[in-house]
Write an enzyme that holds these catalytic residues in place. Structure first.
Site, PDB file in Angstrom:
ATOM      1  N   GLY A  14       3.998 -22.324 -26.687  1.00  0.00           N
ATOM      2  CA  GLY A  14       5.219 -22.202 -27.488  1.00  0.00           C
ATOM      3  C   GLY A  14       6.182 -21.117 -27.056  1.00  0.00           C
ATOM      4  O   GLY A  14       6.969 -20.628 -27.873  1.00  0.00           O
ATOM      5  N   MET A  96       3.012 -32.344 -24.816  1.00  0.00           N
ATOM      6  CA  MET A  96       2.353 -33.037 -23.709  1.00  0.00           C
ATOM      7  C   MET A  96       1.877 -34.430 -24.116  1.00  0.00           C
ATOM      8  O   MET A  96       0.688 -34.766 -23.994  1.00  0.00           O
ATOM      9  CB  MET A  96       1.199 -32.176 -23.168  1.00  0.00           C
ATOM     10  N   ILE A  98       3.347 -38.683 -24.085  1.00  0.00           N
ATOM     11  CA  ILE A  98       4.401 -39.643 -23.758  1.00  0.00           C
ATOM     12  C   ILE A  98       4.788 -40.357 -25.047  1.00  0.00           C
ATOM     13  O   ILE A  98       3.926 -40.835 -25.792  1.00  0.00           O
ATOM     14  CB  ILE A  98       3.899 -40.640 -22.689  1.00  0.00           C
ATOM     15  N   ASN A 113      14.377 -32.671 -23.707  1.00  0.00           N
ATOM     16  CA  ASN A 113      13.127 -32.147 -23.156  1.00  0.00           C
ATOM     17  C   ASN A 113      13.429 -31.103 -22.083  1.00  0.00           C
ATOM     18  O   ASN A 113      14.440 -31.198 -21.379  1.00  0.00           O
ATOM     19  CB  ASN A 113      12.330 -33.292 -22.514  1.00  0.00           C
ATOM     20  N   HIS A 115      11.888 -29.704 -18.565  1.00  0.00           N
ATOM     21  CA  HIS A 115      10.920 -30.058 -17.523  1.00  0.00           C
ATOM     22  C   HIS A 115      11.018 -29.035 -16.389  1.00  0.00           C
ATOM     23  O   HIS A 115      12.121 -28.749 -15.909  1.00  0.00           O
ATOM     24  CB  HIS A 115      11.212 -31.466 -16.987  1.00  0.00           C
ATOM     25  N   ASP A 151      10.708 -38.505 -17.934  1.00  0.00           N
ATOM     26  CA  ASP A 151      11.477 -37.502 -17.185  1.00  0.00           C
ATOM     27  C   ASP A 151      12.684 -38.104 -16.456  1.00  0.00           C
ATOM     28  O   ASP A 151      13.004 -37.706 -15.325  1.00  0.00           O
ATOM     29  CB  ASP A 151      10.571 -36.771 -16.169  1.00  0.00           C
ATOM     30  N   ALA A 179      13.235 -18.677 -16.246  1.00  0.00           N
ATOM     31  CA  ALA A 179      14.509 -19.410 -16.198  1.00  0.00           C
ATOM     32  C   ALA A 179      14.593 -20.424 -17.344  1.00  0.00           C
ATOM     33  O   ALA A 179      15.665 -20.627 -17.932  1.00  0.00           O
ATOM     34  CB  ALA A 179      14.640 -20.124 -14.850  1.00  0.00           C
ATOM     35  N   GLU A 180      13.470 -21.033 -17.687  1.00  0.00           N
ATOM     36  CA  GLU A 180      13.449 -21.990 -18.804  1.00  0.00           C
ATOM     37  C   GLU A 180      13.914 -21.317 -20.092  1.00  0.00           C
ATOM     38  O   GLU A 180      14.691 -21.878 -20.865  1.00  0.00           O
ATOM     39  CB  GLU A 180      12.024 -22.537 -19.014  1.00  0.00           C
TER      40      GLU A 180
HETATM   41  C1  GAR Z   1       6.838 -25.246 -19.901  1.00  0.00           C
HETATM   42  O1  GAR Z   1       6.799 -24.807 -18.573  1.00  0.00           O
HETATM   43  C2  GAR Z   1       7.551 -26.579 -20.005  1.00  0.00           C
HETATM   44  O2  GAR Z   1       8.626 -26.692 -19.137  1.00  0.00           O
HETATM   45  C3  GAR Z   1       6.439 -27.519 -19.626  1.00  0.00           C
HETATM   46  O3  GAR Z   1       5.286 -27.012 -20.261  1.00  0.00           O
HETATM   47  C4  GAR Z   1       5.434 -25.597 -20.399  1.00  0.00           C
HETATM   48  C5  GAR Z   1       5.248 -25.243 -21.867  1.00  0.00           C
HETATM   49  O4  GAR Z   1       5.212 -23.855 -22.043  1.00  0.00           O
HETATM   50  N1  GAR Z   1       6.719 -28.851 -20.062  1.00  0.00           N
HETATM   51  C6  GAR Z   1       6.383 -29.928 -19.371  1.00  0.00           C
HETATM   52  O5  GAR Z   1       5.778 -29.891 -18.325  1.00  0.00           O
HETATM   53  C7  GAR Z   1       6.783 -31.236 -20.026  1.00  0.00           C
HETATM   54  N2  GAR Z   1       6.517 -32.325 -19.148  1.00  0.00           N
HETATM   55  P1  GAR Z   1       5.506 -23.237 -23.470  1.00  0.00           P
HETATM   56  O6  GAR Z   1       4.548 -23.917 -24.455  1.00  0.00           O
HETATM   57  O7  GAR Z   1       5.172 -21.790 -23.327  1.00  0.00           O
HETATM   58  O8  GAR Z   1       6.949 -23.477 -23.802  1.00  0.00           O
END
Ligand code: GAR
Length: 195
Positions: A14, A96, A98, A113, A115, A151, A179-180
């Protein structure tokens, strides 16, 4: 400005959820995070959301599996929980699973989303490992609208991240994650302004 009612769907840690909740505290953010839904009881993000003062719900995929209920049944429950809370916009943040085409069609244009690659490169699982295996010098992260194909929806925003000499999956994943956390709130702001 009326702030849209936003839910975040998680399955794990999260950290993107936290970035969105913190950004939405700003009074000029066009959405309020009204609900966090987890697919897993053990998700650390559930406790974190509560600490941050956001209501949580569990739509437990383990329970659905034990009861032999299929993806459509799971997604119908998810839809019910979202509509009961009058949610208008959904952010997937490390969710996680689909989603079934029917669920996605119900929310199309209102579901996004994050990615961890520069889509359309490296769709699906372990995109950071895919980037390392391909030997690219630049990868990154993408926020996109969710469509039935995995995706594959229209891009809202992307950030490039360099792949450095000696990177492992862990070091590259950590660099992309930073960066996310900057990109996701900005992209959600833009998407909400367009509604
Ligand atoms: C993140 O890196 C996100 O981009 C990825 O899972 C991680 C979740 O981290 N999502 C995917 O791969 C979706 N296909 P978080 O729970 O710390 O945000």
């Amino acid at each position: 400005m009326t702030r849209k009612r936003v839910a975040i769907l998680i399955s794990g840690r999260g950290s993107n959820m936290r970035a969105l909740i913190e950004a939405a505290r700003s009074p000029d953010f066009p959405g309020e995070i009204v609900l966090v839904i987890s697919s897993r009881m053990e998700a650390d993000g559930l406790g974190l959301a509560r600490e941050l003062g956001v209501e949580t719900a569990l739509v437990d995929q383990g329970r659905f599996r034990r009861e032999n209920r299929d993806r459509e049944a799971y997604d119908a429950e998810l839809h019910h929980v979202l509509t009961r809370a009058n949610v208008e916009f959904v952010c997937l943040a490390g969710f996680m699973r689909i989603l079934s085409p029917g669920f996605v069609r119900n929310w199309q244009g209102h579901i996004v989303n994050m990615h961890p690659s520069l889509l359309p490169a490296f769709r699906g699982l372990k995109p950071q490992a895919q980037a390392l295996a391909a030997g690219v010098k630049v990868t990154g992260c993408t926020v996109h609208y969710v469509v039935p194909e995995l995706d594959a929806g229209p891009t809202i925003a992307q950030t490039q991240v360099p792949v450095l000499e000696g990177d492992t999956e862990e070091t590259l994943t950590a660099r992309i994650l930073e960066a996310e956390h900057r990109l996701y709130p900005q992209a959600v702001r833009d998407a909400l302004m367009r509604l």
